[in-house]
Design an enzyme around this catalytic site. Structure first.
Site, PDB file in Angstrom:
ATOM      1  N   LYS A  35       0.615  -1.047   0.021  1.00  0.00           N
ATOM      2  CA  LYS A  35      -0.024  -0.059  -0.207  1.00  0.00           C
ATOM      3  C   LYS A  35       0.842   1.208   0.252  1.00  0.00           C
ATOM      4  CE  LYS A  35      -0.286  -0.305   4.978  1.00  0.00           C
ATOM      5  NZ  LYS A  35      -1.167  -0.688   6.188  1.00  0.00           N
ATOM      6  N   TYR A 258      16.950  29.354   8.350  1.00  0.00           N
ATOM      7  CA  TYR A 258      15.946  30.135   9.096  1.00  0.00           C
ATOM      8  C   TYR A 258      16.069  30.193  10.374  1.00  0.00           C
ATOM      9  CZ  TYR A 258      13.406  30.103   4.393  1.00  0.00           C
ATOM     10  OH  TYR A 258      12.980  30.092   3.122  1.00  0.00           O
TER      11      TYR A 258
HETATM   12  C1  LIG Z   1      -0.163  -1.749   6.750  1.00  0.00           C
HETATM   13  C2  LIG Z   1      -0.928  -2.889   7.405  1.00  0.00           C
HETATM   14  C3  LIG Z   1      -0.040  -4.136   7.512  1.00  0.00           C
HETATM   15  C4  LIG Z   1       1.569  -4.087   7.504  1.00  0.00           C
HETATM   16  O1  LIG Z   1       2.161  -3.428   8.333  1.00  0.00           O
HETATM   17  P1  LIG Z   1       3.800  -3.239   8.722  1.00  0.00           P
HETATM   18  O2  LIG Z   1       3.635  -2.840  10.217  1.00  0.00           O
HETATM   19  O3  LIG Z   1       4.051  -2.013   7.763  1.00  0.00           O
HETATM   20  O4  LIG Z   1       4.432  -4.581   8.463  1.00  0.00           O
HETATM   21  C5  LIG Z   1      -0.586  -5.235   7.832  1.00  0.00           C
HETATM   22  N1  LIG Z   1      -1.895  -5.342   8.244  1.00  0.00           N
HETATM   23  C6  LIG Z   1      -2.775  -4.203   8.021  1.00  0.00           C
HETATM   24  C7  LIG Z   1      -4.267  -4.389   8.471  1.00  0.00           C
HETATM   25  C8  LIG Z   1      -2.385  -2.947   7.602  1.00  0.00           C
HETATM   26  O5  LIG Z   1      -3.088  -2.087   7.635  1.00  0.00           O
END
Ligand SMILES: *Cc1c(COP(=O)(O)O)cnc(C)c1O
Length: 365
Positions: A35, A258
């Site tokens: 994702k 800055y």
């Molecule tokens: C993003 C996600 C994962 C992966 O999590 P990580 O900590 O990046 O391994 C697994 N399960 C669900 C439901 C998620 O939303």
């Protein structure tokens, strides 16, 4: 010529990290979580690099699943957030997307769904304590009865839950959630079960059931508080690099950047690097945050600007304009920079903006 600011992506390291996830998942299969544009690495390239080894992918939403299909990949794709509209159910069925249904209104959509074919294959999310999404364990028998009435029960693949505190090995919550999950789902032993983000792969004795869901570990980031990715046997995948665009000596008493936030206590050789928060480098990374030049560690000074940041070159006196600075990668871990910025590697990796080209290093056999 474009500026050289680039995120180099090592796809062989990604594959090695996926193999590590599989080895740690024991008898569970690992769905590759890609994702958020493959955690900022490019969803198509990441998915393709794993296509001969990953039996399934997981994404948040249907657009991301479509990006995997657009790359020519045919494995099933789990939609961790389910569907956002009734109409999406038809696409899921046709495209072999597996939504994780988590709420009563999504079951209403199943009931309303005007099918030309079958229901899509789907999962049910069980809320075991994270309290973001999912059906309560107590309601599960009623949910299952409703699915049977709809004739959708034969398309149910199994149950999913998510841990709230798996990054913290001292937390009792993961064990509690696991017990709750096992008890809630024990009436349906023929269905599959999936708990376990990356962190769960590193908890000794943690059951992962049928499918684990590694995300951050594939990209070399640490899922465990107080440990870096390399300390867990993970290889860095992204190396964020940017050129030095000028060097000079800042005189004792002068400030840099800055707010005059950094004051030289002695004459200090410094360089400006062509990367800033407009590229996704965190503005919260203050003086002292590590970077590297030619494999040597240096440190940031002053505030990060939109398009550049300043580094102290006292430990790299030979550095000159045009040299490449590693913001994170093999010498400086992304977890280190994240901790200096008060955040986690997930946020840094997914936050690299479109201005930064991704350059894929591929030395696959
Ligand atoms: C993003 C996600 C994962 C992966 O999590 P990580 O900590 O990046 O391994 C697994 N399960 C669900 C439901 C998620 O939303």
């Amino acid at each position: 010529m474009p500026r050289q600011t680039t995120a180099y992506i090592d796809l062989e390291a990604l594959r090695n990290n996926y193999r590590t996830a599989c080895a740690r998942a024991g008898s569970a299969a690992a769905m590759a979580v890609v994702k958020a544009d493959g955690y900022g690495h490019g969803i198509a390239q990441v998915a393709l690099a794993l296509a001969d080894v990953a039996p399934k992918y997981a994404v948040a939403c249907i657009e991301e699943a479509e990006a995997i299909r657009a790359a020519g990949i045919s494995q099933p794709v789990v939609l961790l957030q389910g569907v956002h509209a009734c109409d999406d159910l038809g696409d899921c069925e046709r495209r072999h997307f597996e939504p994780v249904l988590h709420s009563e209104h999504q079951l209403d959509w199943l009931a309303r769904f005007e099918r030309s074919g079958d229901f899509p294959r789907f999962w049910l999310k069980i809320n075991t304590g994270m309290n973001r999404l999912g059906f309560r364990p107590d309601d599960l028998h009623a949910v299952m009865a409703r699915l049977e009435k709809l004739g959708a029960d034969s398309r149910l693949l199994g149950f999913v839950s998510h841990f709230a505190c798996a990054d913290d090995s001292n937390s009792p919550m993961t064990a509690t959630q696991t017990t709750t999950f096992e008890a809630a789902t024990s009436s349906w032993p023929e269905l599959m079960r999936s708990v376990g983000n990356s962190a769960a792969h590193f908890i000794p004795g943690q059951p992962l059931f049928d499918w684990s869901r590694p995300g951050i570990m594939l990209y070399g980031g640490s899922p465990i508080i107080g440990k870096t990715g390399p300390e867990l046997g993970l290889e860095p995948v992204m190396s964020l690099e940017a050129p030095l665009i000028t060097t000079r000596v800042v005189k004792a008493g002068e400030t840099v950047g800055y707010g005059g936030a950094w004051i030289a206590d002695q004459d200090t050789p410094m360089g400006m690097v062509a990367v800033g928060y407009g590229d996704g480098y965190p503005r919260h990374a203050g003086t002292g945050t590590p970077a590297a030049i030619g494999g040597r560690r240096i440190r940031l000074i002053g505030r990060v600007s939109m398009d550049m940041l300043a580094v102290d070159l006292s430990d790299a006196p030979a550095a000159r304009a045009g040299d490449s600075v590693e913001l994170w990668g093999r010498t400086v871990g992304v977890d280190e920079v994240a901790s200096c910025a008060g955040t986690i590697s997930y946020e840094l990796l997914t936050g690299i903006t479109r201005r930064v080209p991704r350059n894929y290093l591929k030395h696959l056999a």
